[in-house]
Design a protein around this motif. Structure first.
Motif, PDB file in Angstrom:
ATOM      1  N   UNK A 199      43.459  37.181  48.431  1.00 57.31           N
ATOM      2  CA  UNK A 199      42.613  38.205  49.077  1.00 57.31           C
ATOM      3  C   UNK A 199      41.187  38.282  48.384  1.00 57.31           C
ATOM      4  N   UNK A 200      40.043  37.633  49.255  1.00 59.66           N
ATOM      5  CA  UNK A 200      38.991  37.790  48.512  1.00 59.66           C
ATOM      6  C   UNK A 200      38.013  39.015  49.260  1.00 59.66           C
ATOM      7  N   UNK A 201      37.284  39.311  48.290  1.00 58.15           N
ATOM      8  CA  UNK A 201      36.193  40.487  48.650  1.00 58.15           C
ATOM      9  C   UNK A 201      34.902  39.872  48.489  1.00 58.15           C
ATOM     10  N   UNK A 202      34.067  40.254  49.832  1.00 54.89           N
ATOM     11  CA  UNK A 202      32.754  39.742  49.594  1.00 54.89           C
ATOM     12  C   UNK A 202      31.833  40.915  49.786  1.00 54.89           C
ATOM     13  N   UNK A 203      31.058  40.870  48.327  1.00 54.19           N
ATOM     14  CA  UNK A 203      29.773  41.899  48.133  1.00 54.19           C
ATOM     15  C   UNK A 203      28.599  41.122  48.180  1.00 54.19           C
TER      16      UNK A 203
END
Length: 190
Positions: free
Chosen positions: A121-125
């Motif tokens: 699971x990757x978060x993009x900020x």
């Protein structure tokens, strides 16, 4: 000047129709419903091309370094040569509008077991991707519940030919996902 009945009709209808057209054009175009359940065998419902930034995040993350290095060595390539074709990705709303994310499922044979694969699971900020979760299971689920504004997630392990299913839940706390509980179902027990 003589104006035909047809022209007068058209001119009288335009003020009525024009506002409706403007409203229709301003309505947001909704993305397809997000997929929240993933497994090794079912094709992704809404696959997206894996962005290069997401691939780089996988390659440099402590959460995935060992497994990626082992797979690259098995294929006789360097870590920086790992292709995006090893993965399938699907967009997910992860953190209440603050952060979008990607669920990534390993596709390459070195990640696969008997009905099991690796999930990330990757978060993009802003424009940067960060691996916030990695786990290996039969299935991966993004839950509707939230902790610290991030969606809770679950790894699902199907055992004994479906006679037992283990659900392990993870919650986002202090910048990472941590195991928060588990439950077991035995559908054939009466």
């Amino acid at each position: 000047m003589v104006v035909s009945k047809r022209v007068r009709f058209i001119l009288s209808v335009i003020p009525l129709v024009l506002p409706m057209l403007c409203v229709a054009q301003s309505e947001p175009h909704h993305a397809p419903k997000q997929q929240t359940d993933f497994d090794v065998e079912t094709p992704l419902q809404h696959p997206v091309v894996l962005p290069s930034g997401a691939l780089n995040a996988l390659k440099t993350s402590k959460l995935s370094a060992n497994i990626l290095r082992d797979c690259a060595e098995n294929d006789g390539i360097k870590m920086d040569q790992i292709p995006s074709s090893w993965f399938a990705a699907s967009w997910i709303e992860l953190s209440g509008g603050q952060s979008s994310g990607l669920v990534i499922r390993a596709q390459h044979g070195c990640f696969l077991g008997a009905h099991i694969t690796q999930f990330w699971l990757l978060s993009k900020v802003d424009s940067n991707y960060h691996v916030v979760f990695a786990g290996r299971a039969d299935a991966f689920r993004v839950l509707s519940t939230r902790t610290s504004s991030f969606r809770d997630v679950q790894l699902i392990f199907i055992m004994q030919a479906g006679a037992q299913t283990n659900y392990v839940t993870f919650k986002y706390t202090n910048g990472e996902y941590k195991e928060s509980g588990s439950r077991t179902e035995r559908p054939y027990d009466n």
